[in-house]
Structure formats: structure tokens, C-alpha cells
Design a protein around this motif. Sequence first.
Motif, PDB file in Angstrom:
ATOM      1  N   ALA A   1       0.828  -1.207   0.000  1.00  0.00           N
ATOM      2  CA  ALA A   1       0.000   0.000   0.000  1.00  0.00           C
ATOM      3  C   ALA A   1       0.856   1.248   0.000  1.00  0.00           C
ATOM      4  O   ALA A   1       0.516   2.238  -0.639  1.00  0.00           O
ATOM      5  CB  ALA A   1      -0.936  -0.014   1.202  1.00  0.00           C
ATOM      6  N   ALA A   2       1.982   1.218   0.690  1.00  0.00           N
ATOM      7  CA  ALA A   2       2.856   2.393   0.732  1.00  0.00           C
ATOM      8  C   ALA A   2       3.508   2.646  -0.621  1.00  0.00           C
ATOM      9  O   ALA A   2       3.805   3.786  -0.961  1.00  0.00           O
ATOM     10  CB  ALA A   2       3.921   2.214   1.804  1.00  0.00           C
ATOM     11  N   ARG A   3       3.730   1.604  -1.403  1.00  0.00           N
ATOM     12  CA  ARG A   3       4.343   1.773  -2.732  1.00  0.00           C
ATOM     13  C   ARG A   3       3.364   2.386  -3.713  1.00  0.00           C
ATOM     14  O   ARG A   3       3.764   2.951  -4.713  1.00  0.00           O
ATOM     15  CB  ARG A   3       4.821   0.427  -3.263  1.00  0.00           C
ATOM     16  CG  ARG A   3       6.101  -0.049  -2.623  1.00  0.00           C
ATOM     17  CD  ARG A   3       6.694  -1.214  -3.411  1.00  0.00           C
ATOM     18  NE  ARG A   3       5.728  -2.255  -3.697  1.00  0.00           N
ATOM     19  CZ  ARG A   3       5.550  -3.354  -2.971  1.00  0.00           C
ATOM     20  NH1 ARG A   3       6.278  -3.538  -1.898  1.00  0.00           N
ATOM     21  NH2 ARG A   3       4.665  -4.263  -3.323  1.00  0.00           N
ATOM     22  N   GLY A   4       2.080   2.230  -3.490  1.00  0.00           N
ATOM     23  CA  GLY A   4       1.099   2.814  -4.387  1.00  0.00           C
ATOM     24  C   GLY A   4       0.376   1.766  -5.201  1.00  0.00           C
ATOM     25  O   GLY A   4       0.429   0.574  -4.922  1.00  0.00           O
ATOM     26  N   LEU A   5      -0.276   2.232  -6.224  1.00  0.00           N
ATOM     27  CA  LEU A   5      -1.083   1.372  -7.072  1.00  0.00           C
ATOM     28  C   LEU A   5      -0.216   0.532  -7.991  1.00  0.00           C
ATOM     29  O   LEU A   5       1.004   0.635  -7.989  1.00  0.00           O
ATOM     30  CB  LEU A   5      -2.035   2.232  -7.896  1.00  0.00           C
ATOM     31  CG  LEU A   5      -3.023   3.069  -7.096  1.00  0.00           C
ATOM     32  CD1 LEU A   5      -3.781   3.997  -8.019  1.00  0.00           C
ATOM     33  CD2 LEU A   5      -3.977   2.166  -6.343  1.00  0.00           C
ATOM     34  N   ALA A   6      -0.858  -0.258  -8.801  1.00  0.00           N
ATOM     35  CA  ALA A   6      -0.159  -1.074  -9.782  1.00  0.00           C
ATOM     36  C   ALA A   6       0.556  -0.168 -10.780  1.00  0.00           C
ATOM     37  O   ALA A   6       0.267   1.030 -10.888  1.00  0.00           O
ATOM     38  CB  ALA A   6      -1.164  -1.963 -10.504  1.00  0.00           C
ATOM     39  N   SER A   7       1.468  -0.748 -11.517  1.00  0.00           N
ATOM     40  CA  SER A   7       2.218   0.040 -12.504  1.00  0.00           C
ATOM     41  C   SER A   7       1.274   0.586 -13.575  1.00  0.00           C
ATOM     42  O   SER A   7       0.185   0.059 -13.793  1.00  0.00           O
ATOM     43  CB  SER A   7       3.290  -0.838 -13.158  1.00  0.00           C
ATOM     44  OG  SER A   7       2.680  -1.784 -14.016  1.00  0.00           O
ATOM     45  N   LYS A   8       1.736   1.622 -14.240  1.00  0.00           N
ATOM     46  CA  LYS A   8       0.930   2.244 -15.293  1.00  0.00           C
ATOM     47  C   LYS A   8       0.623   1.235 -16.394  1.00  0.00           C
ATOM     48  O   LYS A   8      -0.475   1.202 -16.944  1.00  0.00           O
ATOM     49  CB  LYS A   8       1.675   3.445 -15.865  1.00  0.00           C
ATOM     50  CG  LYS A   8       0.878   4.211 -16.887  1.00  0.00           C
ATOM     51  CD  LYS A   8       1.623   5.457 -17.334  1.00  0.00           C
ATOM     52  CE  LYS A   8       0.793   6.237 -18.333  1.00  0.00           C
ATOM     53  NZ  LYS A   8       1.477   7.445 -18.765  1.00  0.00           N
ATOM     54  N   ARG A   9       1.573   0.374 -16.710  1.00  0.00           N
ATOM     55  CA  ARG A   9       1.377  -0.642 -17.750  1.00  0.00           C
ATOM     56  C   ARG A   9       0.227  -1.575 -17.383  1.00  0.00           C
ATOM     57  O   ARG A   9      -0.594  -1.914 -18.227  1.00  0.00           O
ATOM     58  CB  ARG A   9       2.670  -1.417 -17.957  1.00  0.00           C
ATOM     59  CG  ARG A   9       2.577  -2.483 -19.011  1.00  0.00           C
ATOM     60  CD  ARG A   9       3.931  -3.180 -19.171  1.00  0.00           C
ATOM     61  NE  ARG A   9       3.844  -4.292 -20.064  1.00  0.00           N
ATOM     62  CZ  ARG A   9       4.125  -4.242 -21.354  1.00  0.00           C
ATOM     63  NH1 ARG A   9       4.505  -3.105 -21.887  1.00  0.00           N
ATOM     64  NH2 ARG A   9       4.020  -5.306 -22.103  1.00  0.00           N
ATOM     65  N   ILE A  10       0.140  -1.982 -16.130  1.00  0.00           N
ATOM     66  CA  ILE A  10      -0.936  -2.879 -15.693  1.00  0.00           C
ATOM     67  C   ILE A  10      -2.270  -2.145 -15.721  1.00  0.00           C
ATOM     68  O   ILE A  10      -3.275  -2.690 -16.185  1.00  0.00           O
ATOM     69  CB  ILE A  10      -0.632  -3.452 -14.302  1.00  0.00           C
ATOM     70  CG1 ILE A  10       0.515  -4.444 -14.422  1.00  0.00           C
ATOM     71  CG2 ILE A  10      -1.869  -4.094 -13.684  1.00  0.00           C
ATOM     72  CD1 ILE A  10       0.956  -5.080 -13.150  1.00  0.00           C
ATOM     73  N   ILE A  11      -2.296  -0.920 -15.280  1.00  0.00           N
ATOM     74  CA  ILE A  11      -3.545  -0.160 -15.275  1.00  0.00           C
ATOM     75  C   ILE A  11      -4.033   0.078 -16.702  1.00  0.00           C
ATOM     76  O   ILE A  11      -5.219  -0.093 -17.003  1.00  0.00           O
ATOM     77  CB  ILE A  11      -3.364   1.173 -14.515  1.00  0.00           C
ATOM     78  CG1 ILE A  11      -3.154   0.889 -13.026  1.00  0.00           C
ATOM     79  CG2 ILE A  11      -4.563   2.094 -14.722  1.00  0.00           C
ATOM     80  CD1 ILE A  11      -2.751   2.093 -12.213  1.00  0.00           C
ATOM     81  N   VAL A  12      -3.135   0.437 -17.610  1.00  0.00           N
ATOM     82  CA  VAL A  12      -3.513   0.656 -19.007  1.00  0.00           C
ATOM     83  C   VAL A  12      -3.995  -0.655 -19.630  1.00  0.00           C
ATOM     84  O   VAL A  12      -4.996  -0.687 -20.347  1.00  0.00           O
ATOM     85  CB  VAL A  12      -2.336   1.264 -19.808  1.00  0.00           C
ATOM     86  CG1 VAL A  12      -2.602   1.228 -21.297  1.00  0.00           C
ATOM     87  CG2 VAL A  12      -2.080   2.690 -19.341  1.00  0.00           C
ATOM     88  N   GLY A  13      -3.297  -1.738 -19.346  1.00  0.00           N
ATOM     89  CA  GLY A  13      -3.719  -3.041 -19.856  1.00  0.00           C
ATOM     90  C   GLY A  13      -5.095  -3.426 -19.348  1.00  0.00           C
ATOM     91  O   GLY A  13      -5.940  -3.934 -20.099  1.00  0.00           O
TER      92      GLY A  13
END
Length: 187
Positions: A30-42
Motif C-alpha cells: 500500500a505504501a508503494r502505491g497502485l499497480a504500474s501504469k502498464r498494468i492499469i492501461v492493460g
Amino acid sequence: MSTFEGTANPADPNRIGAGTRARQPRAEHAARGLASKRIIVGYGFWIFLLSDIVMFSAFFAAFAVQRHATAGGPGIRELVETPRVALETGALLLSSYTCGLSFAATNARSKLWTQVFLLLTGLLGLAFVLMEVQEFVSLAARGITPQRSGFLNSYFALVGLHGLHVTIAEMWLLTMMAQVQVKGFRP
């Protein structure tokens, strides 16, 4: 208040931004943040693709139900010109191929070939849309319009939706070409 009412439990070690004290594995994620941009775009792409499948499935189902509801008017055999359909299908299949080549050129970081293949893809899509418009105008000139029967209504809706889909794709393609031209490639 619960987390559903807008405020998180401050004692929850898994909440985002929890202090640096001994974290549990979930808290570190949770401290690192959300999933990578590549995963979110996918993920977004798959949602888009599934919504397209659902939408086109509904239109195909309506067409299947209305296929014989011609009200004495023309049926599918009177509308479809096999050479025209073959040409339209060929344009779409070839545009899929050139789109794939543009993807390969993008991976190779070749700006020139990316643009060439995107342009070819766009021209093939434009040829398809123009053939569809010409077909609709020709049918309307012969008095074959959506108001004539349930079959024609579903036919024009399905084919028109596909033409709109390709037209929107053409606009997106131009946007991508402009972005590649102006911004180039980024990691």
C-alpha cells in the motif's frame, strides 16, 4: 465511522501512508502505491475490449432475431453484393495486418515505419468507411431504408455501428500519429 463512510481507521497499519514502523507485507504494498501504469492501461484496454464485445453481441443478436422480419421487403440476399463485401473485408483484414506492423515498428523504435504503417492502416480504414457510406447511399436511393422493416432496421444499425466504430478508430489513429510525430517514443 467506517472506511465506507469516508474516513479510514487511523490504527489500521495497512492504510496508505501508514507510518514507517514495522509494516506488514500488505502495508508495504500500500505504501508503494497502485499497480504500474502498464498494468492499469492493460486493465483499461481489456475493459474497453469487453465492452465492445458486449455491445456488438447485442447488435448481432438483434440482427439474428430480425433476420426474417422483412415485411415483404428485401432480405439479406438482395442487399449483399459479394464482391463489395469481399473488398470491404479485405480492406479491414489488411488494415489489421498493417496495424500489427506499426506495433512492430514501434517496438523497434522506428518513427518512420511506425508512421508509414499507421498511415496505411488509416487509409484502409477510410476506404472501408467510404465503401460503407456509398453502400448506404445506394440502398437509400433504391428506397431501402431502416424504416421499411425490422430486418433493415437491424441491418442498418449493425453495419452503421461498425462504420461508426471504424470512424472513431480513424480519429484515434490520427491522434496516435500526431503524438508519435510530436513526442516520439518514450519508455
